[in-house]
Design an enzyme around this catalytic site. Sequence first.
Site, PDB file in Angstrom:
ATOM      1  N   ASP A  26      -2.646 -19.224 -50.193  1.00  0.00           N
ATOM      2  CA  ASP A  26      -3.213 -19.662 -48.740  1.00  0.00           C
ATOM      3  C   ASP A  26      -2.627 -21.027 -48.391  1.00  0.00           C
ATOM      4  O   ASP A  26      -3.400 -21.523 -47.268  1.00  0.00           O
ATOM      5  CB  ASP A  26      -4.920 -19.440 -48.988  1.00  0.00           C
ATOM      6  CG  ASP A  26      -5.218 -18.319 -49.272  1.00  0.00           C
ATOM      7  OD1 ASP A  26      -4.594 -17.332 -48.928  1.00  0.00           O
ATOM      8  OD2 ASP A  26      -6.579 -18.058 -49.646  1.00  0.00           O
TER       9      ASP A  26
ATOM     10  N   SER B 129       2.176 -15.847 -50.999  1.00  0.00           N
ATOM     11  CA  SER B 129       1.805 -14.282 -50.352  1.00  0.00           C
ATOM     12  C   SER B 129       2.510 -14.324 -48.852  1.00  0.00           C
ATOM     13  O   SER B 129       2.153 -15.356 -48.088  1.00  0.00           O
ATOM     14  CB  SER B 129       0.247 -13.955 -50.133  1.00  0.00           C
ATOM     15  OG  SER B 129       0.174 -12.840 -49.427  1.00  0.00           O
TER      16      SER B 129
ATOM     17  N   GLY C 198       1.529 -11.066 -52.623  1.00  0.00           N
ATOM     18  CA  GLY C 198       1.317 -12.238 -53.201  1.00  0.00           C
ATOM     19  C   GLY C 198       0.327 -11.739 -54.601  1.00  0.00           C
ATOM     20  O   GLY C 198       0.613 -12.533 -55.487  1.00  0.00           O
ATOM     21  N   SER C 199      -0.527 -10.874 -54.475  1.00  0.00           N
ATOM     22  CA  SER C 199      -1.059 -10.180 -55.930  1.00  0.00           C
ATOM     23  C   SER C 199      -0.213  -9.883 -57.008  1.00  0.00           C
ATOM     24  O   SER C 199      -0.269 -10.121 -58.413  1.00  0.00           O
ATOM     25  CB  SER C 199      -1.909  -9.089 -55.721  1.00  0.00           C
ATOM     26  OG  SER C 199      -3.005  -9.505 -54.636  1.00  0.00           O
TER      27      SER C 199
ATOM     28  N   ASN D 118       8.419  -2.345 -61.251  1.00  0.00           N
ATOM     29  CA  ASN D 118       9.552  -2.536 -60.085  1.00  0.00           C
ATOM     30  C   ASN D 118       8.701  -2.982 -59.083  1.00  0.00           C
ATOM     31  O   ASN D 118       8.175  -2.301 -58.397  1.00  0.00           O
ATOM     32  CB  ASN D 118       9.954  -1.033 -59.939  1.00  0.00           C
ATOM     33  CG  ASN D 118      11.316  -1.230 -58.527  1.00  0.00           C
ATOM     34  OD1 ASN D 118      11.450  -2.402 -58.187  1.00  0.00           O
ATOM     35  ND2 ASN D 118      11.501   0.073 -58.213  1.00  0.00           N
TER      36      ASN D 118
ATOM     37  N   HIS E  85      -1.187 -14.594 -43.609  1.00  0.00           N
ATOM     38  CA  HIS E  85      -1.020 -15.593 -44.569  1.00  0.00           C
ATOM     39  C   HIS E  85       0.157 -16.604 -43.580  1.00  0.00           C
ATOM     40  O   HIS E  85       0.199 -16.198 -42.264  1.00  0.00           O
ATOM     41  CB  HIS E  85      -0.284 -15.486 -45.587  1.00  0.00           C
ATOM     42  CG  HIS E  85      -1.474 -15.197 -46.813  1.00  0.00           C
ATOM     43  ND1 HIS E  85      -1.728 -13.986 -47.065  1.00  0.00           N
ATOM     44  CD2 HIS E  85      -2.228 -15.853 -47.521  1.00  0.00           C
ATOM     45  CE1 HIS E  85      -2.883 -13.808 -47.970  1.00  0.00           C
ATOM     46  NE2 HIS E  85      -2.960 -15.063 -48.289  1.00  0.00           N
TER      47      HIS E  85
END
Length: 437
Positions: free
Chosen positions: A195, A216, A87-88, A289, A221
Amino acid sequence: MADHKQLRKEILEKTKEFYHARFGENNYSPGKSKVNYAGRVFDEQELMNAVDASLDFWLTEGRYSEQFSEKIADYLGVDNVLLTVSGSSANLLAFASLTSEKLGDKRLKPGDEVISVAAGFPATVTPIIQYGLVPVFVDVDQETYNINIQQAKKAITDKTRCIFIAHTLGNPFDLDAIMEIAKEHNLWVIEDNCDAFGSKYKGKYTGTFGHLSTISFYPAHHITTGEGGAVITNDAQLARIVRSFRDWGRDCYCMGGENNTCGKRFSQQFGNLPFGYDHKYVYSEIGYNLKMTDIQAAIGSAQMDKLEIFGEKRKENFRKHYRIFSKYPQFFSLPKATEGADPSWFAFIVTVKESAPFKRDEITNYLNSKLIETRNLFAGNMTKQPAFVDKKWRIADNLDVTDRIMNNTFFLGTYPGLTDEMFSYIEKTVDEFVTSF
């Protein structure tokens, strides 16, 4: 020699058998087993999918990646789903795409301002700083834990170019108001939906309102692939730019193992390269990548079939927590869904009132000593975190509620693995603590 198709079938049957032998029993014991705030919930299908994908030994994007992406796209009703490693990373890719020179005058540039909040998770803010832009921190509302709309309106300057905020713990922010502000000031909107996968605002899924959104698939999650994430957009140009940033910055958009999808592989001019330079090795962005593997996607595909059930269970578990804590209104401020929203709650969030005879850390320490996991609201106040102290950012007005959250707020889990037996134990433990004062 044994037929490989028959062998595959036997292996998958044995995998199913292994699941039931290894994971089939629930051995929870109150006071002896941990009540986790989150965790992976799965059955034999995830394990069988993972093994099936591994038997293909196609280690990058493949058939399961396509299947997983299509399931997400169909669920949300969107055009483009780009899988990534977290997710980041999805947040990084979404924000990076808006800095592309392909967007001309609309692109984000160093020094531009981005509306955000300090009461949240760092991954929503770090890309802003990494690309040389300025986060403008707006306070949040106590009941919803989402951005304060009046402050957000006042925070806009002639430098503001984007709004990048999360749906806090699954509770949608006021999307009508945010999209109206964005339209009035011609701003980009990125929804951090990490979230809130499955939450709705006025009947429409979150993650489908902004120009870009992110999901995410970390184990905490709504569904999981272990590590994993996705970028969502209905804008074809943005989708191509995100894919480029994700895939080394290359200009070519062929899938792995494909060639010459555009039909012009050796007949174009790029930069200062020789005419006809192989398009598969032309790089138009400074990229990364960040692709997902097919084994991860195989797990995600099985998880997607459970998302609706998981969401309903989270809502049910939220209600169970609410019943426990609402017995003590003199001590706790409880969360409220944004008007018009139907949250698929990531967690149950509680703020200890200033007038309570105990502090947040006292009750969380007690709960954790009884093996009931709690978490603070992530960074609390981002501006006070070591990595952010000396960085360039601006506070729009004040962060009074954010500071209160930093000091007084915690959350417990709503994930589908929680059982009635666990909730009985949570209630007993909360009652014991509160009635001791």
